[in-house]
Scaffold this active site. Structure first.
Site, PDB file in Angstrom:
ATOM      1  N   HIS A 244      14.298 -21.299 -62.516  1.00  9.38           N
ATOM      2  CA  HIS A 244      15.292 -20.425 -61.881  1.00  9.38           C
ATOM      3  C   HIS A 244      15.238 -20.626 -60.366  1.00  9.38           C
ATOM      4  O   HIS A 244      14.155 -20.717 -59.783  1.00  9.38           O
ATOM      5  CB  HIS A 244      14.992 -18.948 -62.147  1.00  9.38           C
TER       6      HIS A 244
ATOM      7  N   GLU B 231      11.873 -18.685 -74.194  1.00 10.97           N
ATOM      8  CA  GLU B 231      12.767 -17.539 -73.991  1.00 10.97           C
ATOM      9  C   GLU B 231      14.232 -18.018 -73.960  1.00 10.97           C
ATOM     10  O   GLU B 231      14.536 -19.124 -73.497  1.00 10.97           O
ATOM     11  CB  GLU B 231      12.403 -16.785 -72.699  1.00 10.97           C
TER      12      GLU B 231
ATOM     13  N   TYR C   4      11.102 -11.494 -57.906  1.00  8.93           N
ATOM     14  CA  TYR C   4      10.908 -12.132 -59.221  1.00  8.93           C
ATOM     15  C   TYR C   4       9.452 -11.993 -59.671  1.00  8.93           C
ATOM     16  O   TYR C   4       9.161 -11.617 -60.810  1.00  8.93           O
ATOM     17  CB  TYR C   4      11.304 -13.599 -59.049  1.00  8.93           C
TER      18      TYR C   4
ATOM     19  N   ASP D 235      16.894 -17.662 -72.323  1.00 13.50           N
ATOM     20  CA  ASP D 235      17.622 -18.200 -71.166  1.00 13.50           C
ATOM     21  C   ASP D 235      17.363 -19.701 -71.001  1.00 13.50           C
ATOM     22  O   ASP D 235      18.086 -20.377 -70.264  1.00 13.50           O
ATOM     23  CB  ASP D 235      17.305 -17.437 -69.877  1.00 13.50           C
TER      24      ASP D 235
ATOM     25  N   HIS E   3       4.996 -16.765 -68.666  1.00 11.00           N
ATOM     26  CA  HIS E   3       4.677 -15.396 -69.019  1.00 11.00           C
ATOM     27  C   HIS E   3       4.786 -15.115 -70.512  1.00 11.00           C
ATOM     28  O   HIS E   3       4.738 -13.949 -70.918  1.00 11.00           O
ATOM     29  CB  HIS E   3       5.601 -14.432 -68.239  1.00 11.00           C
TER      30      HIS E   3
ATOM     31  N   ASP F 240       9.101 -20.792 -65.744  1.00 13.33           N
ATOM     32  CA  ASP F 240       9.506 -19.574 -65.029  1.00 13.33           C
ATOM     33  C   ASP F 240       8.721 -19.346 -63.733  1.00 13.33           C
ATOM     34  O   ASP F 240       9.185 -18.627 -62.843  1.00 13.33           O
ATOM     35  CB  ASP F 240       9.293 -18.345 -65.928  1.00 13.33           C
TER      36      ASP F 240
HETATM   37 FE1  FEO Z   1      10.913 -16.296 -69.479  1.00 16.04          FE
HETATM   38 FE2  FEO Z   1      13.434 -17.624 -67.612  1.00 16.04          FE
HETATM   39  O1  FEO Z   1      12.607 -16.977 -69.127  1.00 16.04           O
END
Ligand code: FEO
Length: 394
Positions: free
Chosen positions: A224, A80, A191, A82, A144, A163
């Protein structure tokens, strides 16, 4: 050699995004971080990159520790944007780095960035020796994305969990033991509910698999938020609990209103719920982010959905919220609908259909009232709330 060292030879080289408030529709009032990690041994591996706009910060952080030409591997745990927005630039700047991803990750990288990259694939159980340290890969498909995987440093017992186990929270602190546990619980729950709730069965399966593999974990380093070093298994326990749908005696009343009648109903219902000793949260959809409502729903046993009728159907913002809810498939919830109408109903029927499609057990017929509720009708709302609260407590 500077940098934030997590364990000997393992560094955080990520960035803090203080200002992001909308993460592809998921509201992030507290910002987030994009964590990337450097494992330095005889060979050197960079695990994950960051969003494109933060490329320079990532590169500065890495350069504090090693020269870019010395990096031998770029490990892509998750494609992804990010985490791979800066992938093309990073690859150019680290010419000696071999790229490693899952088979699905390779396909996705090609679809995002073209097929000019040489990408090596890894599977669950594959290992990579960096010298004294060994990286082991665990595929976690659909946690995910199809590509997702964990990377584990065997000797240090550090799990880079992509993630999973993350939080969207910008902070000057990096570790779980530097902040309040209540903050960790709240941010990790928010989250989980908004990103991973749909995948609860897979999460339970993954936890079981990891336990049966006998993998010891001293640190969980997600992509994150805070790094779990004090009690990394705490968040795993929370994930198991949330995935199993554990909740408390609490009801979220989520509603919207045109001229105030459905809101009067919501308030009447809430009084009945409180009289039964059950916690209640009233949230008007137009004033509340979907992601906030979902967070509040995580630990609630019940949800009541209120909608006025507009043009023979439900109020559009209610439909928008229910579509979001349906995608997340919350576990073990009970629900019901209510709302006001003028000359013809229809809203509750269409709302209830979406509530059922979300996997919520509807435990009572909808309560529908015409025009403005009278005092007698508000008493009915109160009764409706009481009866629902009793079912919550069962
Ligand atoms: Fe599924 Fe932090 O991107």
């Amino acid at each position: 050699m500077k940098g934030l060292e997590l364990k000997k030879g393992i560094y955080w080289v990520g960035v803090v995004d203080w200002n992001i408030r909308d993460f592809h529709g998921y509201k992030t009032p507290d910002g987030t971080t994009y964590n990337a990690y450097l494992v330095v041994d005889e060979k050197i591996a960079l695990i994950d990159t960051v969003k494109r706009q933060f490329l320079d910060e990532l590169i500065d952080n890495v350069r504090e520790i090693v020269d870019l030409e010395k990096i031998d591997y770029l490990i892509v745990n998750h494609v992804e944007m990010d985490h791979t927005g800066s992938f093309p630039e990073v690859v150019k700047m680290m010419p000696n780095a071999k790229i490693l991803a899952t088979k699905e990750g390779k396909n996705e990288l090609i679809k995002h960035f073209g097929n000019s990259y040489k990408i090596n694939t890894v599977d669950s159980g594959d290992t990579l020796s960096l010298g004294k340290k060994t990286l082991s890969f665990i595929k976690t498909p659909m946690l995910h994305w199809p590509d997702s995987m964990f990377t584990y440093v065997v000797e240090d017992k550090v799990l880079f969990s992509s993630d999973a186990f993350g939080q969207h929270y910008a902070s000057s602190y990096r570790f779980d033991d530097e902040v309040d546990k209540s903050l960790l619980h709240e941010t990790a729950g928010d989250y989980f509910a908004n990103i991973l709730w749909l995948y609860s069965p897979l999460i339970l399966q993954l936890i079981e698999n990891v336990q049966s593999m006998g993998i010891e974990i001293e640190m969980i380093a997600p992509d994150h938020g805070f790094i779990w070093r004090d009690n990394p298994l705490q968040v795993v326990e929370w994930y198991a609990m949330w995935s199993q749908g554990e909740s408390k005696d609490k009801v979220v009343i989520v509603y919207d209103t045109m001229w105030g009648s459905t809101e009067k109903m919501a308030k009447g219902i809430s009084k009945g719920i409180v009289e039964e000793g059950v916690e209640v949260k009233l949230l008007r959809i137009r004033d509340t982010y979907n992601s906030y409502i979902i967070k509040e729903l995580l630990d609630s046993r019940g949800i009541l959905v209120g909608t006025p009728t507009l043009n023979n159907g439900m109020f559009p913002v209610v439909g928008g919220f229910l579509t979001y809810l349906k995608g997340l498939r919350p576990k073990k919830k009970i629900g019901a609908c209510f709302g006001s109408y003028g000359w013809g109903g229809g809203a509750c029927a269409s709302a209830q259909e979406l509530v059922e499609q979300a996997g919520i057990e509807v435990v009572s017929d909808p309560l529908e009232l015409q025009w403005v509720p009278t005092i007698e009708e508000i008493k009915k709302c109160r009764e409706f709330g009481k009866e629902f609260a009793k079912k919550v407590k069962e």
